[in-house]
Design a protein around this motif. Sequence first.
Motif, PDB file in Angstrom:
ATOM      1  N   ALA A  90       0.616  -0.992  -0.161  1.00 29.22           N
ATOM      2  CA  ALA A  90      -0.339   0.161  -0.195  1.00 29.22           C
ATOM      3  C   ALA A  90       0.594   0.870  -0.104  1.00 29.22           C
ATOM      4  CB  ALA A  90      -0.737  -0.397   1.371  1.00 29.22           C
ATOM      5  N   LEU A  91       2.402   1.021   0.843  1.00 26.35           N
ATOM      6  CA  LEU A  91       2.894   2.582   0.390  1.00 26.35           C
ATOM      7  C   LEU A  91       3.785   2.698  -0.601  1.00 26.35           C
ATOM      8  CD1 LEU A  91       4.770   2.105   4.167  1.00 26.35           C
ATOM      9  CD2 LEU A  91       3.442   3.775   4.021  1.00 26.35           C
ATOM     10  N   CYS A  92       4.159   1.715  -0.828  1.00 22.74           N
ATOM     11  CA  CYS A  92       4.100   1.422  -2.351  1.00 22.74           C
ATOM     12  C   CYS A  92       3.090   2.226  -3.392  1.00 22.74           C
ATOM     13  CB  CYS A  92       4.909   0.574  -3.414  1.00 22.74           C
ATOM     14  SG  CYS A  92       6.068  -0.088  -2.471  1.00 22.74           S
ATOM     15  N   ARG A  93       2.158   1.984  -3.217  1.00 21.88           N
ATOM     16  CA  ARG A  93       0.640   2.323  -3.809  1.00 21.88           C
ATOM     17  C   ARG A  93       0.493   4.297  -4.269  1.00 21.88           C
ATOM     18  NH1 ARG A  93      -1.606  -2.703  -3.960  1.00 21.88           N
ATOM     19  NH2 ARG A  93      -2.898  -1.412  -2.313  1.00 21.88           N
ATOM     20  N   LEU A  94       1.269   4.496  -2.792  1.00 21.34           N
ATOM     21  CA  LEU A  94       0.998   5.855  -2.771  1.00 21.34           C
ATOM     22  C   LEU A  94       1.800   7.082  -3.501  1.00 21.34           C
ATOM     23  CD1 LEU A  94       1.196   6.054   1.757  1.00 21.34           C
ATOM     24  CD2 LEU A  94      -0.457   5.661  -0.016  1.00 21.34           C
ATOM     25  N   THR A  95       0.400   7.449  -3.323  1.00 16.81           N
ATOM     26  CA  THR A  95       0.986   9.621  -4.420  1.00 16.81           C
ATOM     27  C   THR A  95       0.589  10.696  -3.684  1.00 16.81           C
ATOM     28  OG1 THR A  95      -1.116   9.281  -5.321  1.00 16.81           O
ATOM     29  CG2 THR A  95       0.265   8.773  -6.799  1.00 16.81           C
ATOM     30  N   PRO A  96       2.081  10.738  -4.232  1.00 18.21           N
ATOM     31  CA  PRO A  96       1.161  13.319  -3.590  1.00 18.21           C
ATOM     32  C   PRO A  96       0.477  13.409  -3.849  1.00 18.21           C
ATOM     33  CG  PRO A  96       3.021  12.490  -5.635  1.00 18.21           C
ATOM     34  CD  PRO A  96       2.249  11.419  -6.026  1.00 18.21           C
ATOM     35  N   GLY A  97      -0.195  13.813  -2.436  1.00 19.33           N
ATOM     36  CA  GLY A  97      -0.945  14.004  -1.809  1.00 19.33           C
ATOM     37  C   GLY A  97      -1.322  12.874  -0.259  1.00 19.33           C
ATOM     38  N   ALA A  98      -1.168  11.935  -0.808  1.00 18.68           N
ATOM     39  CA  ALA A  98      -2.185  10.794   0.074  1.00 18.68           C
ATOM     40  C   ALA A  98      -1.143  11.217   1.654  1.00 18.68           C
ATOM     41  CB  ALA A  98      -1.133   9.764  -0.197  1.00 18.68           C
ATOM     42  N   THR A  99      -1.760  10.892   2.548  1.00 19.06           N
ATOM     43  CA  THR A  99      -1.008  10.463   4.075  1.00 19.06           C
ATOM     44  C   THR A  99      -0.489   9.172   4.247  1.00 19.06           C
ATOM     45  OG1 THR A  99      -2.653  12.154   3.897  1.00 19.06           O
ATOM     46  CG2 THR A  99      -2.075  11.498   6.716  1.00 19.06           C
ATOM     47  N   VAL A 100       0.973   9.401   5.239  1.00 19.85           N
ATOM     48  CA  VAL A 100       1.341   9.232   5.923  1.00 19.85           C
ATOM     49  C   VAL A 100       1.543   8.911   7.646  1.00 19.85           C
ATOM     50  CG1 VAL A 100       3.683   7.258   5.840  1.00 19.85           C
ATOM     51  CG2 VAL A 100       2.709   8.323   3.673  1.00 19.85           C
ATOM     52  N   GLY A 101       1.112   7.735   8.445  1.00 13.82           N
ATOM     53  CA  GLY A 101       1.465   8.252   9.442  1.00 13.82           C
ATOM     54  C   GLY A 101       3.042   8.161  10.106  1.00 13.82           C
TER      55      GLY A 101
END
Lengths: 284, 392
Positions: A90-101
């Motif tokens: 899921a982390l690898c699929r994140l794109t700019p604008g997404a949120t990470v804790g």
Amino acid sequence: MASEPRSVTPGRLEPMLPVLLPVVKRRRETGDTVTLALDPGPEGFGFAPGQFNMLTVLGLGEVPISISGDPGDRSRLVHTIRAVGPVTRALCRLTPGATVGVRGPYGTPWPVAGQTGRDILIIAGGLGLAPLRPALCQVLARRREFGAVEVIYGARRPEDLLYREELSRWRGRFDVRVHVTVDAAGADWRGPVGVVTTLIPHARFDPPYTSAFICGPGVMMRFTVGDLLARGVPEERIFVSLERNMQCGLGLCGHCQLGPLFVCKDGPVFSYARVKEWLTLREI
Amino acid sequence: MATGPEPSLRLTLEEFAAFLADVRRLGFTLLGPTLVQGDFVHREIAGVADLPRGVGMVQEAGTFRLVPRGDEALFGYPVGQPSWKPVFFPPERLLWTGRRTGRGWEIRLPPEDREPVALLGVRPCDLAALEVLDRIFLHGPYVDPYYQAQRNTALVVAVNCTVPGGTCFCASLGTGPRAAAGFDVALTEMLTGDGHWFLAEAGSDRGRRLLSELPGRPARPEEEAAASQALAQAAGHMGRSLKTAGLKEDLYARYEHRHWAEVAARCLTCGNCAMVCPTCFCHLVEDSLNLTGDRAERRRIQDVCFTVAHSYIHGGSVRSTPRARYRQWLTHKLATWQDQFGCLDCVGCGRCITWCPVGIDLTAEVTALRVPETPGPAGPEERHDQAGASAG
């Protein structure tokens, strides 16, 4: 008796509370590996090379990921992530604008500062280059403090090499030598083929006055350490970064134990002298 | 802390009941031992009437039975299955909730709903266990806020053990049967010719204040002596013992001992021992998402080191065999813990022995492991293979 939910700032008193940071940049490194840059906000994010963060994909889970950016640049928080499980996928699929804790930084650093005047060997296998990159950044930023600086990096195939642009930039410098090998390659690969240890004889270093930072698969680290010890690099100057199941990063959850050590807070970076008796035991 | 020898109080059963009423009047939720459908559990109690009366216990490796004592004793048994660990370190706790806000999230802590608790009937071994947990959750580099809040307010009423069990070995570890510290009030229950009474000592200013408000009279020297004698007798009647001198060094030298494989052949890796242990602290951190995907939760859930998942990293589990997992549990409790926290992680309560479904006995396994191996026909590598085979 229940009262209203509280909004709090994360910190020492609420160590399990992540800070939410936006993804600002995503770069695909290899088929299954991505580098994410997060914006830590105006205060920036300070860390020491070798430390890691606990990264959360909200609702899915949390994983320990080493920090891969330049410790001299507080304005970006950089992680290189390989998709091996549900959270890392899921982390690898994140794109700019997404949120990470983010919780961290945790763990012990590569002791770059303590190696003044010595030759530096940075030896990485596969994704092991990710936690070593900040160490190399720091070494290069203080280049005059060290003797020879040799980077030895092995990957499975040419297309599995991380940070390719940077590798060639480092290669272009006259004050650092970069050796790259792959386990298998096609006809268009012009570099060496073979495991990391086959490159050690090509590196120029004076063993008693050398400090080595090593990260990679267990078997790679075992053979590399054995080779360096045989050449006379002192065991207290060989540093390895270890991996274990980690769920808290605080030394509380119990999963990362290696004998008496909690890899999350006593490590992940250890001198070989400190961990050698535990590394030779099976299933410990 | 006490500043000198203090006179103990002699409480009648009625005065003991008044003491419990006082504790509740101060706003504490009073938790004590109860029998629920034949099971022994710690629950909120209203007073003396809720305590089991005349109940005894038979404990052996893999055996636990409640038996009638034929008297009126309220604490005439050693320890049951539940320890006090769950009060401070609940088996499951909500850490935070997340709510989706467009592309982002908002994270909040759950509401605080802690009430100060008073623990009635904390045995000396369990007191020692709380001290061990304090080292982990309060005195390490990170402080657990929930544990801290609950622990700082809790009132501890200890009960010394005059009736040790078949799996008890606190006397050999120096953690019992008499509570030395870590309590507000410590009681010794006595059933003698002159009736049913309690010897009460204060261990804190709070405990001293509580006792000073009670009508009980100072104990006579012969009453103190009778209680001391009952406790000394209990110390001499422990069902088990564990020699601790040189234990760490011995276990560090026995990581490849063939006895690990013998235990592994019996061990079911069920984790009962770790779940009943008053000090085992491993936990999972688990996230979940609701069906509509806009509410996330993180929970901390008690874990045991006997699962394959406990040491899983991508590619496989570090400790894939029961031999390795039992070795991790036992060496952590008795050896590596000493390096981590400066104490043993065993308080001699005997729960892991009693509640092991196949009766694996920590004290007996340690005895077997401490016997140096004579080099046999099988080399270390072959022994590894045997361990693997018995695991499959």
